[in-house]
Scaffold this active site. Structure first.
Site, PDB file in Angstrom:
ATOM      1  N   GLN A   1       5.576 -11.682   7.208  1.00 36.48           N
ATOM      2  CA  GLN A   1       5.078 -12.434   8.368  1.00 36.48           C
ATOM      3  C   GLN A   1       4.531 -11.482   9.436  1.00 36.48           C
ATOM      4  O   GLN A   1       3.772 -11.887  10.296  1.00 36.48           O
ATOM      5  CB  GLN A   1       6.249 -13.257   8.931  1.00 36.48           C
TER       6      GLN A   1
ATOM      7  N   GLN B   1     -10.356  -2.600   2.096  1.00 40.01           N
ATOM      8  CA  GLN B   1      -9.863  -3.293   3.290  1.00 40.01           C
ATOM      9  C   GLN B   1      -9.805  -2.385   4.516  1.00 40.01           C
ATOM     10  O   GLN B   1      -9.432  -2.818   5.601  1.00 40.01           O
ATOM     11  CB  GLN B   1      -8.506  -3.936   3.026  1.00 40.01           C
TER      12      GLN B   1
ATOM     13  N   HIS C   1       9.254  -3.442   3.424  1.00 41.76           N
ATOM     14  CA  HIS C   1       8.805  -3.698   2.052  1.00 41.76           C
ATOM     15  C   HIS C   1      10.009  -4.016   1.156  1.00 41.76           C
ATOM     16  O   HIS C   1       9.945  -4.913   0.312  1.00 41.76           O
ATOM     17  CB  HIS C   1       8.106  -2.474   1.464  1.00 41.76           C
TER      18      HIS C   1
ATOM     19  N   MET D   1       0.842  -1.201   0.000  1.00 38.01           N
ATOM     20  CA  MET D   1       0.000   0.000   0.000  1.00 38.01           C
ATOM     21  C   MET D   1       0.880   1.255   0.000  1.00 38.01           C
ATOM     22  O   MET D   1       0.407   2.352   0.300  1.00 38.01           O
ATOM     23  CB  MET D   1      -0.942  -0.009   1.202  1.00 38.01           C
TER      24      MET D   1
HETATM   25  P1  AMP Z   1       1.478  -2.913   3.473  1.00 42.09           P
HETATM   26  O1  AMP Z   1       2.013  -1.862   2.545  1.00 42.09           O
HETATM   27  O2  AMP Z   1       1.460  -2.501   4.902  1.00 42.09           O
HETATM   28  O3  AMP Z   1       0.188  -3.512   2.990  1.00 42.09           O
HETATM   29  O4  AMP Z   1       2.547  -4.087   3.415  1.00 42.09           O
HETATM   30  C1  AMP Z   1       2.904  -4.683   2.200  1.00 42.09           C
HETATM   31  C2  AMP Z   1       3.648  -5.944   2.491  1.00 42.09           C
HETATM   32  O5  AMP Z   1       4.828  -5.650   3.230  1.00 42.09           O
HETATM   33  C3  AMP Z   1       2.821  -6.929   3.335  1.00 42.09           C
HETATM   34  O6  AMP Z   1       3.044  -8.239   2.875  1.00 42.09           O
HETATM   35  C4  AMP Z   1       3.395  -6.718   4.712  1.00 42.09           C
HETATM   36  O7  AMP Z   1       3.266  -7.851   5.537  1.00 42.09           O
HETATM   37  C5  AMP Z   1       4.856  -6.456   4.381  1.00 42.09           C
HETATM   38  N1  AMP Z   1       5.508  -5.755   5.493  1.00 42.09           N
HETATM   39  C6  AMP Z   1       5.073  -4.626   6.109  1.00 42.09           C
HETATM   40  N2  AMP Z   1       5.888  -4.309   7.137  1.00 42.09           N
HETATM   41  C7  AMP Z   1       6.847  -5.264   7.169  1.00 42.09           C
HETATM   42  C8  AMP Z   1       7.968  -5.511   8.002  1.00 42.09           C
HETATM   43  N3  AMP Z   1       8.274  -4.694   9.011  1.00 42.09           N
HETATM   44  N4  AMP Z   1       8.730  -6.590   7.751  1.00 42.09           N
HETATM   45  C9  AMP Z   1       8.417  -7.433   6.724  1.00 42.09           C
HETATM   46  N5  AMP Z   1       7.376  -7.260   5.898  1.00 42.09           N
HETATM   47  C10 AMP Z   1       6.605  -6.188   6.114  1.00 42.09           C
END
Ligand code: AMP
Length: 279
Positions: A147, A60, A36, A29
């Protein structure tokens, strides 16, 4: 790095790739951080082409303020992605992804009624719909998820199984700041005082994991984590739960290594923090 922002351009790009090209997809996002980028880097080592999507998915969000306040930093994101070796950035508009509000509803049974689902009804329906769209559009060989959002990983696992997507789900470890706080785009909205307090969430998890390692019960570990946070008045604990990583059902007996997770969610100021450790 190529940038596309319409479904039609993405479809054209996908068709232009030779058949045996492997594609790794990292859905996000935006407001990207090292968490990321770790996903991008892992995808880089395992695929010919790495694609990232940046889309703040309205379906969502269960709290309208959270949606409007969600940080949007597309140009900075594009630079970070290009530097990390991403080949394609897809940043569609909401109207392109949702020409009409979807009437389809995805239900994930007990996976969505617990933890995050309990306080954010409809959240995983929105996640499932947008990820299914991305899987159709990209036809990725592998998809990378953090995770950190353990319940999301469990939901995507079932989405892939139940709809027979031929994509390999890759779970990536949580990336943390030096003080233990899991990186999150929402951390930007913590005040300096709250940011200083935030690592207590990971401390509560580490303490609970130690208790489980020492042979204490799931209930004792959950209670200890709850007590630890209760002594910090800025936090409002939502839940702490010892669960199986795939079924998200409570775990009472010792499981094989890597199958049990301690999950926690708490409000700190305006930010809802979630985290977990796998045991
Ligand atoms: P989001 O932009 O928050 O929807 O996250 C995108 C992807 O990055 C999702 O698969 C999250 O689980 C992953 N993600 C977000 N923060 C972390 C983190 N600190 N460590 C590993 N993966 C992350």
């Amino acid at each position: 790095m190529l940038r596309v922002d319409t479904l039609a351009d993405l479809a054209r790009y996908r068709r232009s790739l030779p058949h045996n090209t492997t594609l790794g997809l990292v859905p996000t996002m935006g407001a990207l951080h090292e968490g990321h980028l770790a996903l991008i880097r892992q995808a880089r080592t395992e695929n010919d082409i790495v694609a990232a999507s940046v889309f703040v998915n309205p379906t969502q969000f269960t709290n309208p303020d959270d949606l409007t306040q969600y940080p949007r930093t597309l140009e900075a994101d594009a630079r970070l992605l290009a530097d990390a070796g991403c080949n394609l950035l897809f940043s569609p508009s909401s109207d392109d992804i949702y020409p009409e509000p979807p009437v389809l509803r995805l239900s994930f049974g007990t996976l969505e009624t617990t933890m995050e689902g309990a306080s954010r009804p409809g959240h995983f329906n929105g996640v499932g719909i947008v990820v299914a769209k991305l899987f159709h559009l990209f036809a990725p060989d592998r998809a990378y998820f953090g995770q950190k959002d353990l319940q999301q990983v469990a939901v995507i696992r079932r989405l892939i199984l139940d709809l027979s997507f031929s994509v390999e789900l890759i779970r990536c470890d949580t990336v943390r700041a030096d003080d233990g706080l899991a990186l999150s785009s929402r951390n930007q909205r913590l005040t300096p005082d709250e940011r200083a307090e935030a690592p207590a969430l990971f401390a509560a998890l580490t303490q609970a994991r130690q208790l489980l390692t020492d042979g204490q019960s799931a209930t004792q570990a959950e209670q200890a984590a709850a007590d630890f946070l209760a002594s910090r008045p800025r936090f409002r604990l939502d839940y702490v739960a010892v669960v199986h990583v795939d079924t998200l059902q409570p775990v009472s007996e010792r499981q094989a290594p890597g199958q049990t997770a301690i999950c926690i969610a708490a409000q700190l100021g305006v930010v809802r923090l979630i985290d977990n450790v796998v045991f």
